[in-house]
Design a protein around this motif. Structure first.
Motif, mmCIF file in Angstrom:
data_model
loop_
_atom_site.group_PDB
_atom_site.id
_atom_site.type_symbol
_atom_site.label_atom_id
_atom_site.label_comp_id
_atom_site.label_asym_id
_atom_site.label_seq_id
_atom_site.Cartn_x
_atom_site.Cartn_y
_atom_site.Cartn_z
ATOM 1 N N VAL A 369 0.840 -1.201 0.000
ATOM 2 C CA VAL A 369 0.000 0.000 0.000
ATOM 3 C C VAL A 369 0.872 1.246 0.000
ATOM 4 C CG1 VAL A 369 -1.703 1.330 1.302
ATOM 5 C CG2 VAL A 369 -1.950 -1.150 1.090
ATOM 6 N N ARG A 370 1.947 1.226 0.852
ATOM 7 C CA ARG A 370 2.839 2.387 0.930
ATOM 8 C C ARG A 370 3.551 2.621 -0.403
ATOM 9 N NH1 ARG A 370 3.576 0.614 6.338
ATOM 10 N NH2 ARG A 370 5.264 -0.785 5.734
ATOM 11 N N ASN A 371 4.005 1.536 -1.045
ATOM 12 C CA ASN A 371 4.684 1.679 -2.342
ATOM 13 C C ASN A 371 3.731 2.243 -3.400
ATOM 14 O OD1 ASN A 371 7.044 0.669 -1.277
ATOM 15 N ND2 ASN A 371 6.622 -1.443 -1.907
ATOM 16 N N TRP A 372 2.514 1.728 -3.386
ATOM 17 C CA TRP A 372 1.514 2.191 -4.343
ATOM 18 C C TRP A 372 1.207 3.677 -4.116
ATOM 19 C CZ3 TRP A 372 -1.894 -2.218 -6.244
ATOM 20 C CH2 TRP A 372 -2.524 -1.877 -7.431
ATOM 21 N N SER A 373 1.014 4.032 -2.875
ATOM 22 C CA SER A 373 0.710 5.426 -2.549
ATOM 23 C C SER A 373 1.867 6.341 -2.916
ATOM 24 C CB SER A 373 0.394 5.561 -1.061
ATOM 25 O OG SER A 373 -0.744 4.799 -0.720
ATOM 26 N N ALA A 374 3.098 5.836 -2.733
ATOM 27 C CA ALA A 374 4.268 6.645 -3.082
ATOM 28 C C ALA A 374 4.317 6.914 -4.581
ATOM 29 C CB ALA A 374 5.547 5.932 -2.630
ATOM 30 N N GLU A 375 3.963 5.907 -5.394
ATOM 31 C CA GLU A 375 3.956 6.107 -6.846
ATOM 32 C C GLU A 375 2.871 7.099 -7.249
ATOM 33 O OE1 GLU A 375 3.779 3.635 -11.071
ATOM 34 O OE2 GLU A 375 3.598 2.557 -9.158
ATOM 35 N N ILE A 376 1.722 6.986 -6.601
ATOM 36 C CA ILE A 376 0.634 7.926 -6.894
ATOM 37 C C ILE A 376 1.064 9.347 -6.552
ATOM 38 C CG2 ILE A 376 -1.677 8.642 -6.156
ATOM 39 C CD1 ILE A 376 -2.361 5.656 -5.908
ATOM 40 N N ASP A 377 1.699 9.519 -5.391
ATOM 41 C CA ASP A 377 2.162 10.851 -4.990
ATOM 42 C C ASP A 377 3.221 11.375 -5.954
ATOM 43 O OD1 ASP A 377 0.462 10.760 -2.852
ATOM 44 O OD2 ASP A 377 1.987 10.113 -1.410
ATOM 45 N N HIS A 378 4.106 10.480 -6.420
ATOM 46 C CA HIS A 378 5.167 10.883 -7.341
ATOM 47 C C HIS A 378 4.576 11.373 -8.667
ATOM 48 C CE1 HIS A 378 8.960 10.949 -9.471
ATOM 49 N NE2 HIS A 378 8.482 10.080 -10.365
ATOM 50 N N ILE A 379 3.592 10.644 -9.196
ATOM 51 C CA ILE A 379 2.966 11.047 -10.456
ATOM 52 C C ILE A 379 2.224 12.361 -10.280
ATOM 53 C CG2 ILE A 379 1.179 10.441 -12.138
ATOM 54 C CD1 ILE A 379 1.976 7.529 -11.758
ATOM 55 N N ALA A 380 1.535 12.508 -9.159
ATOM 56 C CA ALA A 380 0.819 13.758 -8.903
ATOM 57 C C ALA A 380 1.782 14.941 -8.866
ATOM 58 C CB ALA A 380 0.047 13.659 -7.596
ATOM 59 N N GLU A 381 2.961 14.740 -8.293
ATOM 60 C CA GLU A 381 3.963 15.804 -8.232
ATOM 61 C C GLU A 381 4.504 16.120 -9.626
ATOM 62 O OE1 GLU A 381 5.952 18.819 -6.618
ATOM 63 O OE2 GLU A 381 4.552 17.502 -5.535
ATOM 64 N N GLN A 382 4.694 15.082 -10.457
ATOM 65 C CA GLN A 382 5.151 15.301 -11.830
ATOM 66 C C GLN A 382 4.131 16.121 -12.621
ATOM 67 O OE1 GLN A 382 5.988 11.043 -12.787
ATOM 68 N NE2 GLN A 382 7.909 11.840 -13.593
ATOM 69 N N ILE A 383 2.860 15.846 -12.392
ATOM 70 C CA ILE A 383 1.805 16.589 -13.077
ATOM 71 C C ILE A 383 1.876 18.065 -12.704
ATOM 72 C CG2 ILE A 383 -0.707 16.927 -13.178
ATOM 73 C CD1 ILE A 383 -0.997 13.884 -13.018
ATOM 74 N N LYS A 384 2.073 18.344 -11.424
ATOM 75 C CA LYS A 384 2.184 19.735 -10.980
ATOM 76 C C LYS A 384 3.380 20.425 -11.627
ATOM 77 C CE LYS A 384 0.028 19.042 -6.437
ATOM 78 N NZ LYS A 384 0.251 19.054 -4.974
#
Length: 731
Positions: A369-384
């Motif tokens: 779950v933590r790894n998945w959430s980290a990838e989601i956060d990383h992509i969200a940051e790239q979008i910004k």
């Protein structure tokens, strides 16, 4: 003469049936009683009297202005709604209309106000007499916001409703046209299928401003009252409605949120519904629309000049006094396209991850779950980060392109832009097949409209052409979306979109665009479409090849292409047919006789000459079709091929075979970005698709077979000289 009170007492103390008979006898005996009864109707508030007298008036059949006016005023009375009086007056009017429809029609046209028109329209609808249709069309033109006139017209016109609604719309003042469309929308909301059909036809006749006005009307109702149309109920969630109402999101963010919730904009709903009628493919995913008011500089530099023939690059640099200004704009445009493509892919990846997380959250281990959430956060940051790069505090590619558009568009209008060719994809609009988004470029559409106004359409205003051209681009891109996202009866979509040639995509999109324009019956749209086609590359002109095909046969062809099936080509069929003819030439000659054989071989010789010089795929397909037409024209060859093939290809079959030959091939190099179709470069687009080595081999096979069919045996040497003369005369 009876007194008023005696008349009232007699009517009041008798049954309905007896009262009606007595009133009829009274008036027939003495016509003066008619005016007394009408006066009593206007003056009395006695409910039974106001029901019995109208019933008698309907039976009497006297459709004078005085009678009609009194009944209409009675029906308009607000109190009458609650006492049954309005119903009695309406029935009386319907009875009179059925007996003398001209009288009530004349009264409606000349005497009625808004409320009177409503009453008369409802009465006319009760007659079910189609003679009233022209009167209702006129009433709707006079009162475009009168829902009763509209519903009555729909009721009487039935399946022909769209055409009569369009006729009414053409007679309405431009400032009032939106009222008719909104009334159709209300009837559409209430489930009136005729209103739905009429609104789909009317939609393409509205200007962009009118469409946006209706969209805003729908959106406002959606924010405040919940879903305005039953078709949206399945996509609606209360929490998202509240979020939209309070959040103050910008337009782009709001569009993405609406797409995420599956809420189709009205524009998408009617566009896709119209195309679905033609393709039989249903779209159950949200499609978004945007107008991006940017110039497409690469398209202008490559595809256009000024009206005087000056290059756009020289014009730009002359206006800005910078020798490298054009290259700078092209670099910014490339950067903008690349960044927005990366944004689309990241958003798609983020959506996929969020969906997977919601599906598997309960079965994942904490570390997963933590790894998945980290990838989601990383992509969200790239979008910004990408969003910041696009704007870069006003110095990114998007704001700079906007400023350049504002600065250069007036000069381009003044100098005029002449397009060498007018692609739609990437120039006037585009379809993003990852984000399911349709983009229109209004600035480019306007420049194209100005070009058409000066060339193909003199006498038209730029505003007229711009509006119609916008509709054509809109339909074209919607056709791309429908063919991509539409599910067939087996639930299959066109998932591998980039496996096919651009010619196939553009040919099919234009074919359905033309079919929808024909369905609407809009001659102006059709004229713009035809004028545009003359300035487009070969792929866009393939609609003319498919136009005679039935929608059902075209559907079979489309499904085969979507499913990756190889459709037989006109090359395959012609090569096999000519080899069969070559093997049976003596039988054919004996069946045709000398005269028929001479005529057959003479035409065959002409087509063979064309095959000898053919250099492009489309011309080879056309020559092959000519050979099949030749075989179809002679009974012996048609019989032979029918017996072997199991049926001779019809004209419709041959057109689809040609389409397969031209389009059924791997995609051109650089034909796609990762998210959308690309307009291929000018040099490639203006060239006809060349023959591949395999196709050249097929052409040679057909030529050799034709030569065998035409060859002369030693016994037939006598007429050789005459044949040579004839052959020379045919060249």
């Amino acid at each position: 003469m009876l007194s008023d009170q005696e008349i009232i007492d007699h009517i009041d103390n008798s049954s309905y049936e007896a009262s009606v008979k007595w009133i009829i006898q009274l008036v027939n005996h003495e016509q003066a009683y008619l005016s007394i009864l009408l006066r009593l109707l206007r003056e009395t508030d006695q409910g039974l009297l106001r029901i019995k007298i109208p019933m008698a008036l309907g039976e009497l059949g006297i459709a004078s202005d005085a009678v009609l006016g009194t009944l209409i005023e009675l029906a308009k009375n607000s109190y009458a709604v609650y006492t049954g009086v309005r119903d009695a007056a309406q029935k009386a009017l319907a009875k009179l209309a059925s007996q003398n429809i001209k009288a009530i029609s004349s009264h409606l046209e000349s005497e009625c106000d808004w409320w009177g028109a409503e009453i008369c329209a409802e009465a006319l609808a009760m007659t079910q007499d189609r003679q009233a249709i022209p009167v209702l069309v006129h009433a709707l033109q006079k009162f475009p916001d009168n829902s009763a006139c509209l519903k009555s017209l729909l009721s009487l016109a039935g399946e022909q409703s769209p055409y009569y609604v369009l006729e009414a719309d053409r007679g309405i003042e431009p400032t009032d046209r939106g009222q008719l469309a909104r009334n159709l929308l209300r009837s559409h909301r209430d489930g009136n299928l005729l209103a739905s059909k009429a609104l789909r036809y009317l939609w393409w006749h509205l200007s962009v401003d009118e469409q946006q006005s209706i969209e805003a009307y729908l959106t406002g109702r959606w924010f405040h009252d919940g879903p305005f149309h039953p078709a949206f109920d399945n996509f609606f969630h209360e929490r998202f409605r509240d979020l939209m109402r309070r959040s103050g999101l910008d337009e782009e963010a709001l569009a993405r949120l609406r797409q995420a919730t599956g809420f189709q904009p009205l524009r998408a709903f009617f566009n896709l519904t119209s195309i679905t009628d033609l393709t039989s493919l249903r779209v159950d995913q949200a499609v978004t629309y945007e107008d991006c008011n940017l110039l497409r500089f690469a398209a202008l530099v490559e595809r256009a000049t000024t009206r005087e023939g000056e290059s756009i690059e020289r014009l730009i640099e002359g206006l800005t006094d910078r020798r490298s200004e054009t290259q700078r704009l092209l670099e910014q445009e490339r950067e903008y396209d690349q960044l927005r493509e990366e944004l689309v892919l990241l958003r798609q990846r983020l959506n996929d991850l969020l969906a997977l997380e919601a599906t598997f959250l309960e079965v994942l281990e904490p570390d997963e779950v933590r790894n998945w959430s980290a990838e989601i956060d990383h992509i969200a940051e790239q979008i910004k980060l990408l969003q910041r790069r696009i704007s870069n505090q006003g110095e990114g590619p998007l704001p700079m392109l906007r400023r350049a558009t504002e600065r250069l568009l007036p000069a381009l209008r003044e100098h005029g832009v002449s397009f060498k060719q007018l692609d739609i994809e990437g120039v006037l609009g585009e379809y993003n097949f990852v984000e399911h988004k349709i983009t229109l470029y209004p600035a480019m559409i306007e420049l194209a409209a100005r070009d058409l106004a000066l060339g193909a359409l003199p006498g038209w205003t730029v505003e007229e052409i711009t509006g119609l051209l916008s509709a054509i681009v809109d339909i074209h891109e919607t056709a791309h979306a429908n063919l991509h996202l539409g599910r067939d009866a087996d639930g299959q979509r066109w998932d591998n979109l980039t496996s096919c040639s651009v010619s196939l995509h553009e040919g099919l999109a234009q074919c359905y665009t033309h079919a929808l324009i024909k369905q609407t019956g809009d001659k102006q749209l059709l004229q713009i479409f035809t004028s545009l086609s003359k300035k487009q590359p070969e792929a866009y002109g393939l609609w003319s090849l498919l136009e005679p095909c039935s929608h059902e046969r075209l559907r079979y062809f489309v499904l085969a292409q979507r499913n990756g099936e190889r459709w037989p080509t006109v090359f395959d069929v012609t090569a096999e047919a000519m080899q069969l003819l070559a093997g049976n030439r003596n039988w054919i000659k004996s069946r045709l006789g000398e005269g028929g054989w001479q005529a057959f071989t003479a035409r065959l010789n002409v087509i063979e000459s064309k095959l000898q010089g053919v250099q492009s795929r489309s011309r080879l397909a056309a020559a092959c079709n000519e050979l099949l037409e030749l075989c179809d024209a002679f009974a012996a060859t048609k019989l032979l091929l029918r017996s072997i093939f199991g049926g001779f290809p019809s004209e419709e079959d041959r057109r689809l075979l040609q389409m397969a030959a031209i389009c059924q091939r791997p995609p051109e190099a650089n034909a796609y970005k990762r998210t959308r179709l690309l307009a291929i470069n000018l040099q490639t687009a203006m060239m006809e698709a060349p023959l591949s080595p395999e196709e050249r081999g097929i052409a040679n096979t057909i030529i050799e077979a034709a030569q065998i069919v035409r060859m002369t045996t030693p016994i037939e040497q006598k007429p050789t000289k005459r044949k040579q003369k004839g052959s020379q005369s045919n060249k």
